[in-house]
Design a protein around this motif. Sequence first.
Motif, PDB file in Angstrom:
ATOM      1  N   THR A   1       0.850  -1.182   0.000  1.00  0.00           N
ATOM      2  CA  THR A   1       0.000   0.000   0.000  1.00  0.00           C
ATOM      3  C   THR A   1       0.892   1.240   0.000  1.00  0.00           C
ATOM      4  OG1 THR A   1      -1.701  -1.181   1.215  1.00  0.00           O
ATOM      5  CG2 THR A   1      -1.834   1.216   1.214  1.00  0.00           C
ATOM      6  N   LYS A   2       0.695   2.091  -0.984  1.00  0.00           N
ATOM      7  CA  LYS A   2       1.516   3.296  -1.132  1.00  0.00           C
ATOM      8  C   LYS A   2       0.625   4.502  -1.405  1.00  0.00           C
ATOM      9  CE  LYS A   2       5.519   1.054  -1.164  1.00  0.00           C
ATOM     10  NZ  LYS A   2       6.764   1.287  -1.814  1.00  0.00           N
ATOM     11  N   ASP A   3       1.135   5.670  -1.036  1.00  0.00           N
ATOM     12  CA  ASP A   3       0.389   6.919  -1.216  1.00  0.00           C
ATOM     13  C   ASP A   3       0.635   7.580  -2.568  1.00  0.00           C
ATOM     14  OD1 ASP A   3      -0.597   6.705   1.371  1.00  0.00           O
ATOM     15  OD2 ASP A   3       1.025   7.905   2.213  1.00  0.00           O
ATOM     16  N   GLU A   4       1.820   7.413  -3.104  1.00  0.00           N
ATOM     17  CA  GLU A   4       2.201   8.107  -4.331  1.00  0.00           C
ATOM     18  C   GLU A   4       2.431   7.113  -5.456  1.00  0.00           C
ATOM     19  OE1 GLU A   4       2.295  11.436  -4.600  1.00  0.00           O
ATOM     20  OE2 GLU A   4       1.743  11.631  -2.493  1.00  0.00           O
ATOM     21  N   GLY A   5       1.843   7.405  -6.623  1.00  0.00           N
ATOM     22  CA  GLY A   5       2.044   6.532  -7.763  1.00  0.00           C
ATOM     23  C   GLY A   5       1.174   6.958  -8.926  1.00  0.00           C
ATOM     24  N   ILE A   6       1.096   6.080  -9.911  1.00  0.00           N
ATOM     25  CA  ILE A   6       0.326   6.369 -11.113  1.00  0.00           C
ATOM     26  C   ILE A   6      -0.618   5.199 -11.399  1.00  0.00           C
ATOM     27  CG2 ILE A   6       2.121   7.810 -12.142  1.00  0.00           C
ATOM     28  CD1 ILE A   6       2.793   5.365 -13.957  1.00  0.00           C
ATOM     29  N   PHE A   7      -1.631   5.474 -12.199  1.00  0.00           N
ATOM     30  CA  PHE A   7      -2.503   4.422 -12.714  1.00  0.00           C
ATOM     31  C   PHE A   7      -2.190   4.256 -14.191  1.00  0.00           C
ATOM     32  CE2 PHE A   7      -5.009   5.178  -8.937  1.00  0.00           C
ATOM     33  CZ  PHE A   7      -5.477   3.908  -8.648  1.00  0.00           C
ATOM     34  N   LEU A   8      -1.940   3.032 -14.578  1.00  0.00           N
ATOM     35  CA  LEU A   8      -1.751   2.683 -15.975  1.00  0.00           C
ATOM     36  C   LEU A   8      -2.951   1.809 -16.311  1.00  0.00           C
ATOM     37  CD1 LEU A   8       0.222   3.142 -18.243  1.00  0.00           C
ATOM     38  CD2 LEU A   8       1.462   1.117 -17.519  1.00  0.00           C
ATOM     39  N   TYR A   9      -3.951   2.422 -16.939  1.00  0.00           N
ATOM     40  CA  TYR A   9      -5.283   1.840 -17.079  1.00  0.00           C
ATOM     41  C   TYR A   9      -5.810   1.584 -15.672  1.00  0.00           C
ATOM     42  CZ  TYR A   9      -4.153   1.622 -21.991  1.00  0.00           C
ATOM     43  OH  TYR A   9      -3.774   1.944 -23.247  1.00  0.00           O
ATOM     44  N   GLN A  10      -6.101   0.335 -15.294  1.00  0.00           N
ATOM     45  CA  GLN A  10      -6.599   0.075 -13.946  1.00  0.00           C
ATOM     46  C   GLN A  10      -5.515  -0.386 -12.982  1.00  0.00           C
ATOM     47  OE1 GLN A  10      -8.380  -1.376 -16.612  1.00  0.00           O
ATOM     48  NE2 GLN A  10     -10.059   0.067 -16.601  1.00  0.00           N
ATOM     49  N   LEU A  11      -4.289  -0.529 -13.445  1.00  0.00           N
ATOM     50  CA  LEU A  11      -3.197  -1.014 -12.599  1.00  0.00           C
ATOM     51  C   LEU A  11      -2.486   0.161 -11.941  1.00  0.00           C
ATOM     52  CD1 LEU A  11      -1.608  -3.612 -11.785  1.00  0.00           C
ATOM     53  CD2 LEU A  11       0.004  -2.975 -13.573  1.00  0.00           C
ATOM     54  N   TYR A  12      -2.487   0.167 -10.603  1.00  0.00           N
ATOM     55  CA  TYR A  12      -1.778   1.200  -9.849  1.00  0.00           C
ATOM     56  C   TYR A  12      -0.328   0.775  -9.693  1.00  0.00           C
ATOM     57  CZ  TYR A  12      -0.356   4.205  -6.008  1.00  0.00           C
ATOM     58  OH  TYR A  12       0.321   5.117  -5.228  1.00  0.00           O
ATOM     59  N   ILE A  13       0.609   1.690  -9.962  1.00  0.00           N
ATOM     60  CA  ILE A  13       2.033   1.436  -9.823  1.00  0.00           C
ATOM     61  C   ILE A  13       2.608   2.522  -8.921  1.00  0.00           C
ATOM     62  CG2 ILE A  13       4.242   1.196 -11.018  1.00  0.00           C
ATOM     63  CD1 ILE A  13       2.636   0.465 -13.542  1.00  0.00           C
ATOM     64  N   CYS A  14       3.203   2.115  -7.797  1.00  0.00           N
ATOM     65  CA  CYS A  14       3.778   3.084  -6.867  1.00  0.00           C
ATOM     66  C   CYS A  14       5.021   3.728  -7.494  1.00  0.00           C
ATOM     67  CB  CYS A  14       4.109   2.425  -5.533  1.00  0.00           C
ATOM     68  SG  CYS A  14       5.518   1.308  -5.528  1.00  0.00           S
ATOM     69  N   GLU A  15       5.424   4.865  -6.938  1.00  0.00           N
ATOM     70  CA  GLU A  15       6.579   5.593  -7.480  1.00  0.00           C
ATOM     71  C   GLU A  15       7.848   4.750  -7.435  1.00  0.00           C
ATOM     72  OE1 GLU A  15       6.866   9.299  -5.343  1.00  0.00           O
ATOM     73  OE2 GLU A  15       5.644  10.319  -6.841  1.00  0.00           O
ATOM     74  N   ASP A  16       8.022   3.960  -6.371  1.00  0.00           N
ATOM     75  CA  ASP A  16       9.227   3.124  -6.262  1.00  0.00           C
ATOM     76  C   ASP A  16       9.302   2.121  -7.403  1.00  0.00           C
ATOM     77  OD1 ASP A  16       9.927   4.440  -3.899  1.00  0.00           O
ATOM     78  OD2 ASP A  16       8.925   2.953  -2.642  1.00  0.00           O
ATOM     79  N   CYS A  17       8.193   1.428  -7.660  1.00  0.00           N
ATOM     80  CA  CYS A  17       8.174   0.436  -8.738  1.00  0.00           C
ATOM     81  C   CYS A  17       8.281   1.101 -10.103  1.00  0.00           C
ATOM     82  CB  CYS A  17       6.921  -0.428  -8.643  1.00  0.00           C
ATOM     83  SG  CYS A  17       6.967  -1.592  -7.256  1.00  0.00           S
ATOM     84  N   GLU A  18       7.650   2.249 -10.255  1.00  0.00           N
ATOM     85  CA  GLU A  18       7.755   2.977 -11.516  1.00  0.00           C
ATOM     86  C   GLU A  18       9.215   3.276 -11.828  1.00  0.00           C
ATOM     87  OE1 GLU A  18       6.401   7.238 -13.520  1.00  0.00           O
ATOM     88  OE2 GLU A  18       5.883   6.817 -11.436  1.00  0.00           O
ATOM     89  N   SER A  19       9.957   3.745 -10.845  1.00  0.00           N
ATOM     90  CA  SER A  19      11.380   4.050 -11.035  1.00  0.00           C
ATOM     91  C   SER A  19      12.178   2.801 -11.378  1.00  0.00           C
ATOM     92  CB  SER A  19      11.960   4.688  -9.776  1.00  0.00           C
ATOM     93  OG  SER A  19      11.365   5.935  -9.539  1.00  0.00           O
ATOM     94  N   LYS A  20      11.866   1.695 -10.692  1.00  0.00           N
ATOM     95  CA  LYS A  20      12.576   0.447 -10.950  1.00  0.00           C
ATOM     96  C   LYS A  20      12.288  -0.071 -12.354  1.00  0.00           C
ATOM     97  CE  LYS A  20      12.631  -0.901  -6.120  1.00  0.00           C
ATOM     98  NZ  LYS A  20      12.034  -1.779  -5.104  1.00  0.00           N
ATOM     99  N   ILE A  21      11.031   0.014 -12.786  1.00  0.00           N
ATOM    100  CA  ILE A  21      10.656  -0.445 -14.126  1.00  0.00           C
ATOM    101  C   ILE A  21      11.384   0.360 -15.190  1.00  0.00           C
ATOM    102  CG2 ILE A  21       8.755  -0.548 -15.794  1.00  0.00           C
ATOM    103  CD1 ILE A  21       6.926  -1.223 -13.373  1.00  0.00           C
ATOM    104  N   ILE A  22      11.408   1.661 -15.019  1.00  0.00           N
ATOM    105  CA  ILE A  22      12.044   2.549 -15.998  1.00  0.00           C
ATOM    106  C   ILE A  22      13.537   2.285 -16.104  1.00  0.00           C
ATOM    107  CG2 ILE A  22      12.643   4.967 -16.460  1.00  0.00           C
ATOM    108  CD1 ILE A  22       9.840   5.661 -15.308  1.00  0.00           C
ATOM    109  N   SER A  23      14.181   1.977 -14.984  1.00  0.00           N
ATOM    110  CA  SER A  23      15.633   1.813 -14.986  1.00  0.00           C
ATOM    111  C   SER A  23      16.098   0.377 -15.214  1.00  0.00           C
ATOM    112  CB  SER A  23      16.215   2.329 -13.669  1.00  0.00           C
ATOM    113  OG  SER A  23      15.756   1.555 -12.581  1.00  0.00           O
ATOM    114  N   THR A  24      15.174  -0.570 -15.362  1.00  0.00           N
ATOM    115  CA  THR A  24      15.543  -1.978 -15.558  1.00  0.00           C
ATOM    116  C   THR A  24      15.787  -2.259 -17.034  1.00  0.00           C
ATOM    117  OG1 THR A  24      14.231  -2.641 -13.644  1.00  0.00           O
ATOM    118  CG2 THR A  24      14.798  -4.359 -15.214  1.00  0.00           C
ATOM    119  N   SER A  25      16.941  -2.819 -17.317  1.00  0.00           N
ATOM    120  CA  SER A  25      17.248  -3.175 -18.706  1.00  0.00           C
ATOM    121  C   SER A  25      16.781  -4.600 -18.971  1.00  0.00           C
ATOM    122  CB  SER A  25      18.750  -3.060 -18.970  1.00  0.00           C
ATOM    123  OG  SER A  25      19.428  -4.189 -18.469  1.00  0.00           O
TER     124      SER A  25
END
Length: 63
Positions: free
Chosen positions: A16-40
């Motif tokens: 459970t996180k306070d900050e993040g984005i919705f990609l369609y109906q999937l909520y992604i927290c800021e931490d995971c968003e950063s990890k996804i973007i930086s993962t090769s």
Amino acid sequence: MGKNVHAHICGICDQTKDEGIFLYQLYICEDCESKIISTSPKDENYQFYVERLRAINQSFYTI
């Protein structure tokens, strides 16, 4: 009374996180968003994120 009404469960880390984005109906927290973007694609966690993001496609067609 101390619960934050803006908290959501992240579809990637299941926390459970306070900050993040919705990609369609999937909520992604800021931490995971950063990890996804930086993962090769060569990173060992890449496939994990791909599988979790597939939930977007599945939930999109079940609406």
